[in-house]
Design a protein around this motif. Structure first.
Motif, short mmCIF file in Angstrom:
data_model
loop_
_atom_site.label_atom_id
_atom_site.label_comp_id
_atom_site.label_asym_id
_atom_site.label_seq_id
_atom_site.Cartn_x
_atom_site.Cartn_y
_atom_site.Cartn_z
N ALA A 23 0.83 -1.21 0.00
CA ALA A 23 0.00 0.00 0.00
C ALA A 23 0.86 1.26 0.00
CB ALA A 23 -0.93 0.00 1.20
N ALA A 24 1.98 1.22 0.72
CA ALA A 24 2.89 2.37 0.73
C ALA A 24 3.44 2.65 -0.66
CB ALA A 24 4.03 2.13 1.73
N VAL A 25 3.82 1.59 -1.38
CA VAL A 25 4.32 1.76 -2.75
C VAL A 25 3.23 2.38 -3.62
CG1 VAL A 25 5.08 0.55 -4.83
CG2 VAL A 25 6.00 -0.09 -2.62
N TYR A 26 2.03 1.87 -3.52
CA TYR A 26 0.92 2.36 -4.33
C TYR A 26 0.65 3.85 -4.05
CZ TYR A 26 -3.80 2.86 -6.17
OH TYR A 26 -4.91 3.29 -6.85
N ILE A 27 0.60 4.21 -2.78
CA ILE A 27 0.31 5.60 -2.41
C ILE A 27 1.43 6.53 -2.87
CG2 ILE A 27 0.10 7.15 -0.42
CD1 ILE A 27 -1.38 4.79 1.00
N ILE A 28 2.67 6.14 -2.68
CA ILE A 28 3.79 6.99 -3.06
C ILE A 28 3.89 7.13 -4.58
CG2 ILE A 28 6.31 7.19 -3.02
CD1 ILE A 28 6.14 6.00 -0.17
N GLU A 29 3.73 6.02 -5.30
CA GLU A 29 3.77 6.10 -6.76
C GLU A 29 2.64 6.97 -7.30
OE1 GLU A 29 3.93 2.18 -8.45
OE2 GLU A 29 6.11 2.12 -8.29
N ASN A 30 1.45 6.85 -6.73
CA ASN A 30 0.36 7.72 -7.17
C ASN A 30 0.61 9.17 -6.82
OD1 ASN A 30 -1.21 5.85 -8.51
ND2 ASN A 30 -2.35 5.28 -6.68
N GLY A 31 1.25 9.42 -5.70
CA GLY A 31 1.63 10.79 -5.36
C GLY A 31 2.65 11.37 -6.34
N PHE A 32 3.59 10.54 -6.77
CA PHE A 32 4.60 11.01 -7.73
C PHE A 32 4.03 11.18 -9.14
CE2 PHE A 32 8.17 9.37 -4.92
CZ PHE A 32 8.57 10.66 -4.56
N HIS A 33 2.85 10.60 -9.40
CA HIS A 33 2.24 10.79 -10.72
C HIS A 33 1.81 12.24 -10.95
CE1 HIS A 33 2.67 6.73 -11.83
NE2 HIS A 33 1.63 6.23 -11.19
N LYS A 34 1.76 13.01 -9.89
CA LYS A 34 1.49 14.44 -10.04
C LYS A 34 2.72 15.17 -10.57
CE LYS A 34 -2.01 14.67 -6.41
NZ LYS A 34 -2.37 13.31 -6.37
N VAL A 35 3.91 14.61 -10.31
CA VAL A 35 5.17 15.20 -10.77
C VAL A 35 5.61 14.59 -12.09
CG1 VAL A 35 7.60 15.55 -10.17
CG2 VAL A 35 5.87 15.62 -8.39
N VAL A 36 5.54 13.26 -12.17
CA VAL A 36 5.96 12.52 -13.37
C VAL A 36 4.73 11.82 -13.93
CG1 VAL A 36 7.45 10.70 -14.24
CG2 VAL A 36 8.22 12.12 -12.37
N PRO A 37 4.38 12.06 -15.18
CA PRO A 37 3.21 11.37 -15.74
C PRO A 37 3.45 9.87 -15.80
CG PRO A 37 4.40 12.54 -17.47
CD PRO A 37 5.04 12.90 -16.17
N PRO A 38 2.41 9.08 -15.49
CA PRO A 38 2.59 7.63 -15.50
C PRO A 38 2.81 7.10 -16.92
CG PRO A 38 0.30 8.17 -15.11
CD PRO A 38 1.05 9.46 -15.11
N ILE A 39 3.53 6.01 -16.99
CA ILE A 39 3.78 5.37 -18.28
C ILE A 39 2.51 4.64 -18.73
CG2 ILE A 39 4.69 3.24 -17.31
CD1 ILE A 39 6.77 3.26 -19.57
N ASP A 40 2.30 4.58 -20.01
CA ASP A 40 1.14 3.89 -20.56
C ASP A 40 1.47 2.40 -20.71
OD1 ASP A 40 -1.29 3.32 -21.72
OD2 ASP A 40 -0.67 3.97 -23.72
N PHE A 41 0.82 1.57 -19.90
CA PHE A 41 1.09 0.14 -19.92
C PHE A 41 0.07 -0.64 -20.75
CE2 PHE A 41 3.60 0.99 -16.01
CZ PHE A 41 4.78 0.41 -16.44
#
Length: 171
Positions: A23-41
């Motif tokens: 859950a910590a990974v999920y929350i932190i990665e989603n928080g960083f998606h505001k800075v870095v756009p997520p990759i299209d998988f």
């Protein structure tokens, strides 16, 4: 019956700590998606390994914070898991009156997170061996730091520990 209860309690603590780490990974990665756009998988699993590597390499090259954000997020998985596990484990030892060492279970937990990091970095989302090792090394450091913060390296009381002022030699 007492042994079964202790085993089930320990297994529940392990599952809880792994879940909180994920859950910590999920929350932190989603928080960083505001800075870095997520990759299209989309259709990523249908591509060959070489095509996946090119996509990931292009993404990392075009977004300077992409890899550091993933490393930070992945490092928090063993950090949160180990912190929760060792704190909970020490409480369980006191509550259930057992004398297990927390590193017996925390070390394999940290190693399992390292295997997950290496598997993600080398096979599932191929970032290359150098970046995968960096990711795993940072996770190892954060896992060890959490183990230390939670009191895992603390010397445990032995049978000859002093429990009161009367037992202290003042000669």
């Amino acid at each position: 019956m007492k042994t079964i209860f202790k085993t089930i309690t320990l297994l529940l603590l392990i599952v809880l700590s792994f879940g909180l780490g994920a859950a910590a990974v999920y929350i932190i990665e989603n928080g960083f998606h505001k800075v870095v756009p997520p990759i299209d998988f989309n259709d990523f699993e249908l591509k060959s390994f070489a095509e996946k590597a090119v996509i990931i390499d292009d993404y990392i090259s075009s977004h300077w914070f992409a890899f550091p954000s993933v490393v930070i997020a992945h490092a928090f998985a063993p950090f949160v898991s180990t912190l929760v596990f060792v704190k909970g484990f020490n409480s369980l030892n006191t509550l259930l009156q057992t004398n297990f060492r927390s590193w017996y279970f925390a070390l394999p937990m940290i190693l399992l997170w390292l295997i997950v990091d290496l598997g993600m970095g080398l096979i599932i989302v191929p970032v290359g061996p150098k970046l995968a090792v960096v990711d795993a090394a940072v996770s190892l450091v954060f896992g060890g730091l959490a183990f230390s913060i939670a009191g895992g390296f603390r010397k445990h009381e032995g049978p000859a520990s002093v429990t009161s002022d009367e037992d202290v030699y003042r000669g």
